[in-house]
Design a protein around this motif. Structure first.
Motif, PDB file in Angstrom:
ATOM      1  N   GLU A   2       0.851  -1.190   0.000  1.00  0.00           N
ATOM      2  CA  GLU A   2       0.000   0.000   0.000  1.00  0.00           C
ATOM      3  C   GLU A   2       0.883   1.235   0.000  1.00  0.00           C
ATOM      4  O   GLU A   2       1.794   1.370   0.811  1.00  0.00           O
ATOM      5  N   VAL A   3       0.617   2.132  -0.939  1.00  0.00           N
ATOM      6  CA  VAL A   3       1.275   3.431  -0.982  1.00  0.00           C
ATOM      7  C   VAL A   3       0.296   4.389  -0.310  1.00  0.00           C
ATOM      8  O   VAL A   3      -0.672   4.841  -0.919  1.00  0.00           O
ATOM      9  N   ALA A   4       0.534   4.640   0.984  1.00  0.00           N
ATOM     10  CA  ALA A   4      -0.360   5.492   1.773  1.00  0.00           C
ATOM     11  C   ALA A   4       0.016   6.953   1.511  1.00  0.00           C
ATOM     12  O   ALA A   4       1.151   7.360   1.745  1.00  0.00           O
ATOM     13  N   LEU A   5      -0.937   7.715   1.020  1.00  0.00           N
ATOM     14  CA  LEU A   5      -0.690   9.100   0.639  1.00  0.00           C
ATOM     15  C   LEU A   5      -1.075  10.067   1.750  1.00  0.00           C
ATOM     16  O   LEU A   5      -2.117   9.893   2.391  1.00  0.00           O
ATOM     17  N   SER A   6      -0.251  11.091   1.947  1.00  0.00           N
ATOM     18  CA  SER A   6      -0.571  12.146   2.899  1.00  0.00           C
ATOM     19  C   SER A   6      -1.672  13.023   2.289  1.00  0.00           C
ATOM     20  O   SER A   6      -1.950  12.928   1.079  1.00  0.00           O
ATOM     21  N   PRO A   7      -2.311  13.869   3.082  1.00  0.00           N
ATOM     22  CA  PRO A   7      -3.339  14.756   2.524  1.00  0.00           C
ATOM     23  C   PRO A   7      -2.824  15.621   1.367  1.00  0.00           C
ATOM     24  O   PRO A   7      -3.520  15.810   0.370  1.00  0.00           O
ATOM     25  N   VAL A   8      -1.602  16.125   1.472  1.00  0.00           N
ATOM     26  CA  VAL A   8      -1.031  16.941   0.394  1.00  0.00           C
ATOM     27  C   VAL A   8      -0.813  16.096  -0.859  1.00  0.00           C
ATOM     28  O   VAL A   8      -1.110  16.526  -1.978  1.00  0.00           O
ATOM     29  N   GLU A   9      -0.317  14.878  -0.683  1.00  0.00           N
ATOM     30  CA  GLU A   9      -0.114  13.975  -1.821  1.00  0.00           C
ATOM     31  C   GLU A   9      -1.444  13.607  -2.470  1.00  0.00           C
ATOM     32  O   GLU A   9      -1.539  13.517  -3.692  1.00  0.00           O
ATOM     33  N   ARG A  10      -2.477  13.436  -1.669  1.00  0.00           N
ATOM     34  CA  ARG A  10      -3.807  13.151  -2.221  1.00  0.00           C
ATOM     35  C   ARG A  10      -4.291  14.325  -3.067  1.00  0.00           C
ATOM     36  O   ARG A  10      -4.834  14.141  -4.155  1.00  0.00           O
ATOM     37  N   LEU A  46      -2.436  16.796  -4.540  1.00  0.00           N
ATOM     38  CA  LEU A  46      -1.632  17.028  -5.732  1.00  0.00           C
ATOM     39  C   LEU A  46      -1.738  15.896  -6.753  1.00  0.00           C
ATOM     40  O   LEU A  46      -1.619  16.116  -7.958  1.00  0.00           O
ATOM     41  N   SER A  47      -1.973  14.669  -6.275  1.00  0.00           N
ATOM     42  CA  SER A  47      -2.131  13.547  -7.206  1.00  0.00           C
ATOM     43  C   SER A  47      -3.573  13.431  -7.691  1.00  0.00           C
ATOM     44  O   SER A  47      -3.869  12.633  -8.577  1.00  0.00           O
ATOM     45  N   ARG A  48      -4.445  14.215  -7.059  1.00  0.00           N
ATOM     46  CA  ARG A  48      -5.876  14.200  -7.370  1.00  0.00           C
ATOM     47  C   ARG A  48      -6.454  12.794  -7.223  1.00  0.00           C
ATOM     48  O   ARG A  48      -7.175  12.280  -8.071  1.00  0.00           O
ATOM     49  N   ARG A  49      -6.075  12.211  -6.093  1.00  0.00           N
ATOM     50  CA  ARG A  49      -6.510  10.843  -5.780  1.00  0.00           C
ATOM     51  C   ARG A  49      -7.086  10.844  -4.372  1.00  0.00           C
ATOM     52  O   ARG A  49      -6.482  11.369  -3.447  1.00  0.00           O
ATOM     53  N   SER A  50      -8.228  10.213  -4.188  1.00  0.00           N
ATOM     54  CA  SER A  50      -8.893  10.253  -2.886  1.00  0.00           C
ATOM     55  C   SER A  50      -8.465   9.141  -1.939  1.00  0.00           C
ATOM     56  O   SER A  50      -8.757   9.209  -0.753  1.00  0.00           O
ATOM     57  N   ASP A  51      -7.787   8.121  -2.467  1.00  0.00           N
ATOM     58  CA  ASP A  51      -7.399   7.013  -1.594  1.00  0.00           C
ATOM     59  C   ASP A  51      -5.972   6.549  -1.892  1.00  0.00           C
ATOM     60  O   ASP A  51      -5.353   6.984  -2.862  1.00  0.00           O
ATOM     61  N   SER A  52      -5.487   5.672  -1.067  1.00  0.00           N
ATOM     62  CA  SER A  52      -4.155   5.113  -1.240  1.00  0.00           C
ATOM     63  C   SER A  52      -4.110   4.214  -2.471  1.00  0.00           C
ATOM     64  O   SER A  52      -5.140   3.758  -2.956  1.00  0.00           O
ATOM     65  N   VAL A  53      -2.903   3.942  -2.951  1.00  0.00           N
ATOM     66  CA  VAL A  53      -2.719   3.004  -4.051  1.00  0.00           C
ATOM     67  C   VAL A  53      -2.390   1.654  -3.436  1.00  0.00           C
ATOM     68  O   VAL A  53      -1.455   1.535  -2.649  1.00  0.00           O
ATOM     69  N   ARG A  54      -3.164   0.637  -3.781  1.00  0.00           N
ATOM     70  CA  ARG A  54      -2.948  -0.708  -3.262  1.00  0.00           C
ATOM     71  C   ARG A  54      -2.594  -1.637  -4.418  1.00  0.00           C
ATOM     72  O   ARG A  54      -3.281  -1.656  -5.435  1.00  0.00           O
ATOM     73  N   ILE A  55      -1.516  -2.390  -4.216  1.00  0.00           N
ATOM     74  CA  ILE A  55      -1.008  -3.267  -5.258  1.00  0.00           C
ATOM     75  C   ILE A  55      -0.914  -4.673  -4.685  1.00  0.00           C
ATOM     76  O   ILE A  55      -0.247  -4.890  -3.673  1.00  0.00           O
ATOM     77  N   ASP A  56      -1.558  -5.638  -5.329  1.00  0.00           N
ATOM     78  CA  ASP A  56      -1.397  -7.034  -4.920  1.00  0.00           C
ATOM     79  C   ASP A  56       0.057  -7.431  -5.140  1.00  0.00           C
ATOM     80  O   ASP A  56       0.628  -7.151  -6.200  1.00  0.00           O
ATOM     81  N   ARG A  57       0.650  -8.074  -4.137  1.00  0.00           N
ATOM     82  CA  ARG A  57       2.054  -8.496  -4.260  1.00  0.00           C
ATOM     83  C   ARG A  57       2.289  -9.375  -5.476  1.00  0.00           C
ATOM     84  O   ARG A  57       3.333  -9.283  -6.118  1.00  0.00           O
ATOM     85  N   GLU A  58       1.312 -10.197  -5.821  1.00  0.00           N
ATOM     86  CA  GLU A  58       1.480 -11.092  -6.965  1.00  0.00           C
ATOM     87  C   GLU A  58       1.541 -10.333  -8.291  1.00  0.00           C
ATOM     88  O   GLU A  58       1.971 -10.877  -9.306  1.00  0.00           O
ATOM     89  N   ARG A  59       1.128  -9.071  -8.310  1.00  0.00           N
ATOM     90  CA  ARG A  59       1.156  -8.247  -9.525  1.00  0.00           C
ATOM     91  C   ARG A  59       2.511  -7.562  -9.735  1.00  0.00           C
ATOM     92  O   ARG A  59       2.764  -7.011 -10.793  1.00  0.00           O
ATOM     93  N   ILE A  60       3.378  -7.575  -8.734  1.00  0.00           N
ATOM     94  CA  ILE A  60       4.679  -6.908  -8.833  1.00  0.00           C
ATOM     95  C   ILE A  60       5.623  -7.788  -9.644  1.00  0.00           C
ATOM     96  O   ILE A  60       5.944  -8.904  -9.247  1.00  0.00           O
ATOM     97  N   ALA A  61       6.051  -7.260 -10.791  1.00  0.00           N
ATOM     98  CA  ALA A  61       6.939  -8.008 -11.681  1.00  0.00           C
ATOM     99  C   ALA A  61       8.408  -7.699 -11.406  1.00  0.00           C
ATOM    100  O   ALA A  61       9.255  -8.585 -11.472  1.00  0.00           O
ATOM    101  N   LYS A  62       8.725  -6.434 -11.091  1.00  0.00           N
ATOM    102  CA  LYS A  62      10.119  -6.048 -10.915  1.00  0.00           C
ATOM    103  C   LYS A  62      10.189  -4.770 -10.092  1.00  0.00           C
ATOM    104  O   LYS A  62       9.328  -3.909 -10.199  1.00  0.00           O
ATOM    105  N   VAL A  63      11.240  -4.657  -9.275  1.00  0.00           N
ATOM    106  CA  VAL A  63      11.499  -3.452  -8.481  1.00  0.00           C
ATOM    107  C   VAL A  63      12.908  -2.988  -8.811  1.00  0.00           C
ATOM    108  O   VAL A  63      13.848  -3.767  -8.748  1.00  0.00           O
ATOM    109  N   GLN A  64      13.026  -1.723  -9.211  1.00  0.00           N
ATOM    110  CA  GLN A  64      14.325  -1.149  -9.560  1.00  0.00           C
ATOM    111  C   GLN A  64      14.562   0.115  -8.764  1.00  0.00           C
ATOM    112  O   GLN A  64      13.623   0.857  -8.486  1.00  0.00           O
ATOM    113  N   LEU A  65      15.808   0.377  -8.434  1.00  0.00           N
ATOM    114  CA  LEU A  65      16.182   1.597  -7.739  1.00  0.00           C
ATOM    115  C   LEU A  65      16.798   2.562  -8.744  1.00  0.00           C
ATOM    116  O   LEU A  65      17.467   2.138  -9.688  1.00  0.00           O
ATOM    117  N   THR A  66      16.575   3.855  -8.542  1.00  0.00           N
ATOM    118  CA  THR A  66      17.131   4.870  -9.429  1.00  0.00           C
ATOM    119  C   THR A  66      17.463   6.126  -8.638  1.00  0.00           C
ATOM    120  O   THR A  66      16.815   6.416  -7.631  1.00  0.00           O
TER     121      THR A  66
END
Length: 131
Positions: A12-20, A22-42
């Motif tokens: 879960e990407v829990a968004l602060s009120p400011v992030e909500r 500016l992103s124009r999103r009313s709720d957090s982003v939730r991702i099923d772990r099984e849907r994650i294909a790859k994680v990269q750092l940059t």
């Protein structure tokens, strides 16, 4: 910075009120772990942005938050300045194709995703510290 919560089934990407706002999103982003294909750092999340905010907020070089749409798909981004970031590629059945987040916990997230988490959500930094 966003708060990353991980349990045995989802990230879960829990968004602060400011992030909500500016992103124009009313709720957090939730991702099923099984849907994650790859994680990269940059070190430069800006190079990973594709498309235009729709809906979202862009102040070039300063912030990019919201849903980004392009011919390549739909991404969710929370990018602040030139901070380290994590790029999470998702499989084709997910709501987004990619999540791009500036966070100082990218390494911890990558490590935590390799381990089974508890049933209740914990912050990624806490899970990485337990392993």
């Amino acid at each position: 910075m966003v708060t990353l919560l991980l349990d045995s089934t989802q990230l879960e990407v829990a968004l602060s009120p400011v992030e909500r706002l500016l992103s124009r999103r009313s709720d957090s982003v939730r991702i099923d772990r099984e849907r994650i294909a790859k994680v990269q750092l940059t070190d430069d999340a800006w190079t990973w942005l594709r498309g235009v905010p729709s809906p979202g907020t862009l102040v070039s070089g300063t912030i990019a938050m919201g849903t980004w749409r392009s011919a390549g798909g739909v991404d969710f981004v929370i990018v602040r300045r030139r901070h380290p970031a994590v790029v999470i590629d998702l499989d084709t059945d997910a709501d987004f194709q990619r999540i791009v987040l500036t966070t100082r916990h990218g390494r911890e997230l990558a490590r935590a995703l390799r381990f089974e988490a508890e049933d209740g959500p914990l912050e990624v930094a806490e899970i990485a510290g337990m392993s």
